[in-house]
Write an enzyme that holds these catalytic residues in place. Structure first.
Site, mmCIF file in Angstrom:
data_model
loop_
_atom_site.group_PDB
_atom_site.id
_atom_site.type_symbol
_atom_site.label_atom_id
_atom_site.label_comp_id
_atom_site.label_asym_id
_atom_site.label_seq_id
_atom_site.Cartn_x
_atom_site.Cartn_y
_atom_site.Cartn_z
ATOM 1 N N HIS A 138 0.838 -1.203 0.000
ATOM 2 C CA HIS A 138 0.000 0.000 0.000
ATOM 3 C C HIS A 138 0.877 1.258 0.000
ATOM 4 O O HIS A 138 0.677 2.167 -0.808
ATOM 5 C CB HIS A 138 -0.950 0.033 1.199
ATOM 6 C CG HIS A 138 -1.568 1.388 1.387
ATOM 7 N ND1 HIS A 138 -2.637 1.820 0.637
ATOM 8 C CD2 HIS A 138 -1.206 2.431 2.170
ATOM 9 C CE1 HIS A 138 -2.919 3.078 0.971
ATOM 10 N NE2 HIS A 138 -2.059 3.472 1.897
ATOM 11 N N GLU A 169 -5.658 9.470 -0.246
ATOM 12 C CA GLU A 169 -6.043 8.062 -0.123
ATOM 13 C C GLU A 169 -7.147 7.638 -1.099
ATOM 14 O O GLU A 169 -7.099 6.559 -1.659
ATOM 15 C CB GLU A 169 -6.483 7.738 1.314
ATOM 16 C CG GLU A 169 -5.351 7.819 2.345
ATOM 17 C CD GLU A 169 -4.265 6.741 2.188
ATOM 18 O OE1 GLU A 169 -4.409 5.835 1.342
ATOM 19 O OE2 GLU A 169 -3.259 6.831 2.925
HETATM 20 CO CO CO Z 1 -2.009 5.341 2.693
#
Ligand code: CO
Ligand code: PHE
Length: 274
Positions: free
Chosen positions: A125, A171
């Site tokens: 991620h 995000e």
């Molecule tokens: Co992140």
């Protein structure tokens, strides 16, 4: 909440050695598998700058990237580097690193049985999701400004408020692309399921970016998003954030109620459902 003191083995700025040599063959193979799955679906879905970043930084060369080599490449492009941390770090530490053009990344990678879901950000991620766009000067500037803005928000008691902006851009942001939409948020592009859902599922709302609207909108961290915000371009995002003084905005919003997820508000510019 994370401890305010770094754990044993971490430096005072919370960084740890990546110990790239210590990754196992299984861990490298997990990266390769996650990379291949995303590379299959992203080219038609993600902003072109993300793909250019992957390419320029050599993130698809096989295995978990070595942060030293990655940082050398990134430094040459935009002056950013990538440093390893043990897990979540206190907000102030995080902002401090961003303000100095250092992106903090977890060193651990999810286990093979966790390909689709995990609670804490791992190296896939953090690096695959966040780092490619740091090769782009406008995005690199945005992230540094966000770090500086975070330190300022901490003094103004507005850190939680500013976090909504990070959530809905860094995000989970979308960008308009001609008549369609493209992904740029790290939480989406590192998720196999949400990469498809965010663009193709009729359920979530897709709302034109508006700073006050975003700062007021609640968010949840335990499921796919039910509303996304769509920026016009990184330059436009910079204009609305880096060039704005947030202090009066924090003051103005302090007395207003927050806005529930997935509820259309007057003035929203809605994108048609797919
Ligand atoms: Co992140
Ligand atoms: N300009 C904002 C402030 O005055 C800081 C900021 C910049 C926040 C860029 C987010 C992104 O606090």
């Amino acid at each position: 909440m994370p401890e305010e003191r770094p754990p044993a083995g971490a430096a005072s700025d919370w960084t740890i050695p990546q110990r790239w040599q210590d990754y196992s063959a299984v861990e490298h193979a997990t990266w390769d598998l996650l990379y291949a799955r995303q590379f299959e679906q992203l080219p038609a879905r993600v902003v072109p700058a993300f793909l250019e970043g992957l390419q320029q930084l050599g993130l698809g060369e096989g295995g978990i990237p070595d942060f030293e080599l990655l940082s050398a490449r990134l430094r040459g492009l935009t002056g950013w580097s990538v440093v390893a941390v043990p897990g979540l770090v206190p907000e102030a530490v995080f902002f401090e690193h961003l303000a100095r053009r250092r992106f903090v990344a977890g060193r651990f990678i999810r286990r093979p049985e966790q390909l689709d879901y995990l609670q804490e950000p791992d190296v896939f991620h953090d690096v695959f999701g966040h780092v490619p766009l740091l090769a782009l000067p406008a995005y690199a500037d945005y992230m540094q400004a966000y770090g500086e803005g975070g330190l300022r928000a901490a003094h103004l008691g507005a850190m939680q408020r500013l976090a909504h902006l990070y959530w809905y851009t860094v995000e989970f942001g979308l960008m308009r692309h001609g008549d369609g939409l493209r992904l740029f948020g790290a939480g989406i592009v590192s998720s196999h399921g949400e990469s498809a859902y965010a663009l193709d599922d009729p359920a979530p709302l897709r709302i034109g970016f508006d700073l006050r609207r975003v700062l007021r909108t609640e968010y949840r961290i335990d499921s796919y998003q039910r509303n996304y915000f769509v920026i016009e371009s990184f330059e436009d995002l910079l204009r609305q954030t880096l060039e704005a003084d947030f202090a009066p905005i924090y003051a103005e919003l302090a007395s207003l109620p927050s806005l529930p997820i997935a509820v259309v508000q007057p003035g929203d510019r809605l994108y048609p459902r797919p």
